[in-house]
Design an enzyme around this catalytic site. Structure first.
Site, PDB file in Angstrom:
ATOM      1  NE  ARG A 158     -61.890 102.706 -87.419  1.00 16.93           N
ATOM      2  CZ  ARG A 158     -61.185 103.808 -86.962  1.00 16.93           C
ATOM      3  NH1 ARG A 158     -62.519 104.425 -87.112  1.00 16.93           N
ATOM      4  NH2 ARG A 158     -61.114 104.401 -85.627  1.00 16.93           N
ATOM      5  CE  LYS A 204     -55.461  84.873-100.191  1.00 19.78           C
ATOM      6  NZ  LYS A 204     -54.098  83.411-100.121  1.00 19.78           N
ATOM      7  CD  GLU A 224     -49.506  82.343-110.025  1.00 17.19           C
ATOM      8  OE1 GLU A 224     -50.141  81.596-109.913  1.00 17.19           O
ATOM      9  OE2 GLU A 224     -48.646  82.844-109.201  1.00 17.19           O
ATOM     10  CE  LYS A 271     -56.944  85.184-107.490  1.00 15.50           C
ATOM     11  NZ  LYS A 271     -55.734  85.447-107.179  1.00 15.50           N
ATOM     12  CD  GLU A 314     -56.163  80.325 -97.963  1.00 13.70           C
ATOM     13  OE1 GLU A 314     -55.877  81.298 -99.458  1.00 13.70           O
ATOM     14  OE2 GLU A 314     -55.124  80.124 -98.201  1.00 13.70           O
ATOM     15  NE  ARG A 346     -58.064  84.166-101.644  1.00 12.20           N
ATOM     16  CZ  ARG A 346     -59.000  85.466-102.614  1.00 12.20           C
ATOM     17  NH1 ARG A 346     -60.012  85.170-102.407  1.00 12.20           N
ATOM     18  NH2 ARG A 346     -57.819  86.367-103.172  1.00 12.20           N
ATOM     19  CG  ASN A 392     -52.420  79.036-101.344  1.00 12.90           C
ATOM     20  OD1 ASN A 392     -52.413  79.977-101.387  1.00 12.90           O
ATOM     21  ND2 ASN A 392     -53.214  78.605 -99.899  1.00 12.90           N
ATOM     22  CG  HIS A 412     -48.021  79.379-103.974  1.00 13.20           C
ATOM     23  ND1 HIS A 412     -49.054  79.062-106.327  1.00 13.20           N
ATOM     24  CD2 HIS A 412     -48.112  81.184-104.630  1.00 13.20           C
ATOM     25  CE1 HIS A 412     -48.807  80.138-106.662  1.00 13.20           C
ATOM     26  NE2 HIS A 412     -48.870  80.914-105.775  1.00 13.20           N
ATOM     27  CG  HIS A 471     -44.651  80.880-100.423  1.00 10.49           C
ATOM     28  ND1 HIS A 471     -45.673  81.507 -99.560  1.00 10.49           N
ATOM     29  CD2 HIS A 471     -44.633  82.204-101.442  1.00 10.49           C
ATOM     30  CE1 HIS A 471     -46.348  82.083-100.545  1.00 10.49           C
ATOM     31  NE2 HIS A 471     -45.821  82.665-102.213  1.00 10.49           N
ATOM     32  CG  HIS A 499     -44.451  84.657-107.000  1.00 11.85           C
ATOM     33  ND1 HIS A 499     -44.660  83.534-105.355  1.00 11.85           N
ATOM     34  CD2 HIS A 499     -45.511  84.543-106.951  1.00 11.85           C
ATOM     35  CE1 HIS A 499     -46.045  83.608-105.469  1.00 11.85           C
ATOM     36  NE2 HIS A 499     -46.437  83.494-106.702  1.00 11.85           N
TER      37      HIS A 499
END
Ligand SMILES: NC(=O)c1ccc[n+]([C@@H]2O[C@H](COP(=O)([O-])OP(=O)(O)OC[C@H]3O[C@@H](n4cnc5c(N)ncnc54)[C@H](O)[C@@H]3O)[C@@H](O)[C@H]2O)c1
Length: 358
Positions: free
Chosen positions: A119, A141, A183, A225, A235, A239, A243, A246, A250, A263
């Protein structure tokens, strides 16, 4: 050595940036609370950086290591369970520390294993690609891909610290390095027009990996960031600005089956598309669009979608993007260089026209 703090009340942590700091035992010690460590890396990075990292740790800790195969295709639940197996087989307690030594793939998987282990175990990010240093290692993330979608399994789990040794970029292939620059451009577009101008003025020094110039752009990108993550860790608001490019990116990656383009390359093309869309909705002026297209081109990043992808296919993937919340598409648009916005319910026809323009 410099530090940026990610301010998250009880879970705040530093991003430590310097040269030759990988093997300095004192740097990581304050962030390791038990005598057990599992270093997770891959078969490309292990011969380069595992020994120097371990040298700085070995006298004080019991250090286990796990060397995984290299590649996005191994960013799976199955590989993640190998990390859990290694922890259990070596009888790691809950207060153990996992160290992710590598790019975004290793960082995302190790962080996710740490989030799941008993956990929630501690972990430290030691990013070795530009993309991981300015983006994926910061913000908590973590996750893996599912056969039906990228990053579909994951958790928010913040590291104890992020250690960026700029020297690791010396061995990074140039194409991977340039992909990471996407980025950095994104950071400038989102929150710092001065950084964007700096990138324009120092493009050649950046491509030559000039040490001082690199240190500056990495520090600034991390600071931008860290600031956004501190305002909205999970998010629920700003936040989402991270993206930028993105959703288009994607869709390109999905269309290409995660092959051929990296990417960062897909994100660069996505940012150009987002800038064009911003012009179409009269949010951004043509002059700013031209500057963005020019910088992307100077860095050798793609700005045109691959010819083999159909507009219909791209729109279909954009609809499935997990960032959509309403009926229409939700995209990040630009109001200026240094200022982005979340734009809801964008009409699909407008996207269709934009993509057909290529
Ligand atoms: N968690 C987040 O917030 C976040 C953000 C952006 C991207 N990501 C994820 O990051 C991943 C992409 O990360 P990436 O671009 O770092 O790719 P990567 O981890 O696959 O690394 C790229 C390649 O470079 C090699 N490499 C790494 N460091 C090296 C070095 N110093 N010298 C020589 N070779 C080196 C790797 O072994 C790999 O072959 C994707 O899975 C993406 O989903 C996560």
């Amino acid at each position: 050595m410099k530090q940026q703090i990610v301010s998250l009340e009880g879970r705040s942590y530093p991003i430590i940036i310097g040269r030759g700091i990988l093997g300095e035992s004192k740097t990581l010690q304050p962030y390791i609370i038990s005598d057990q460590i599992l270093v997770v890396t891959n078969e490309t990075i292990a011969p380069l950086y595992l020994a120097p990292l371990k040298k700085g740790l070995i006298s004080d800790y019991h250090v286990d290591e796990l060397v995984l195969p290299d590649g996005e295709k191994y960013k799976t639940m199955g590989t993640c369970l190998k990390i859990i197996d290694a922890l259990l087989e070596n009888q790691h307690r809950r207060n153990t520390t996992l160290i992710a030594l590598g790019g975004g793939v290793i960082g995302d998987m190790t962080g996710f294993a740490a989030a799941m282990y008993q956990r929630g175990a501690n972990f430290i990010q030691v990013p070795t690609t530009l993309l991981a240093q300015v983006d994926s290692s910061v913000g908590g993330k973590t996750g893996v891909n599912h056969p039906l979608g990228k990053n579909m399994l994951g958790a928010f789990h913040q590291p104890q610290c992020v250690l960026v040794d700029l020297d690791t970029l010396d061995t990074l292939p140039q194409r991977e390095f340039v992909a990471g620059l996407a980025e950095v451009i994104k950071a400038g577009l989102l929150g710092d027009s001065d950084l964007f101008t700096y990138l324009e003025q120092n493009s050649q020094a950046i491509l030559n990996k000039d040490p001082e110039v690199l240190a500056y752009i990495i520090e600034r990108s991390c600071a931008i960031k860290a600031d956004i993550v501190a305002q909205d860790e999970r998010e629920n608001g700003c936040r989402a600005l991270l993206n930028l490019g993105h959703t288009f990116g994607h869709a390109i990656e999905t269309g290409l089956g995660y092959k051929d383009w990296l990417h960062g390359e897909a994100v660069a093309c996505g940012m150009v598309l987002a800038a064009k869309l911003s012009c179409k909705i009269n949010a951004l002026d043509e002059g700013a669009l031209n500057r963005i297209e020019k910088l992307v081109t100077i860095f050798g990043l793609p700005r045109e979608i691959p010819k083999e992808l159909s507009v219909q296919e791209l729109i279909q993937s954009m609809r499935l993007d997990k960032k959509n919340v309403g009926k229409g598409l939700r995209l990040i648009t630009l109001e200026n260089i240094g200022k982005a916005a979340i734009t809801e319910d964008i009409n699909e026809n407008m996207i269709k026209q934009l993509l057909e323009g290529y």
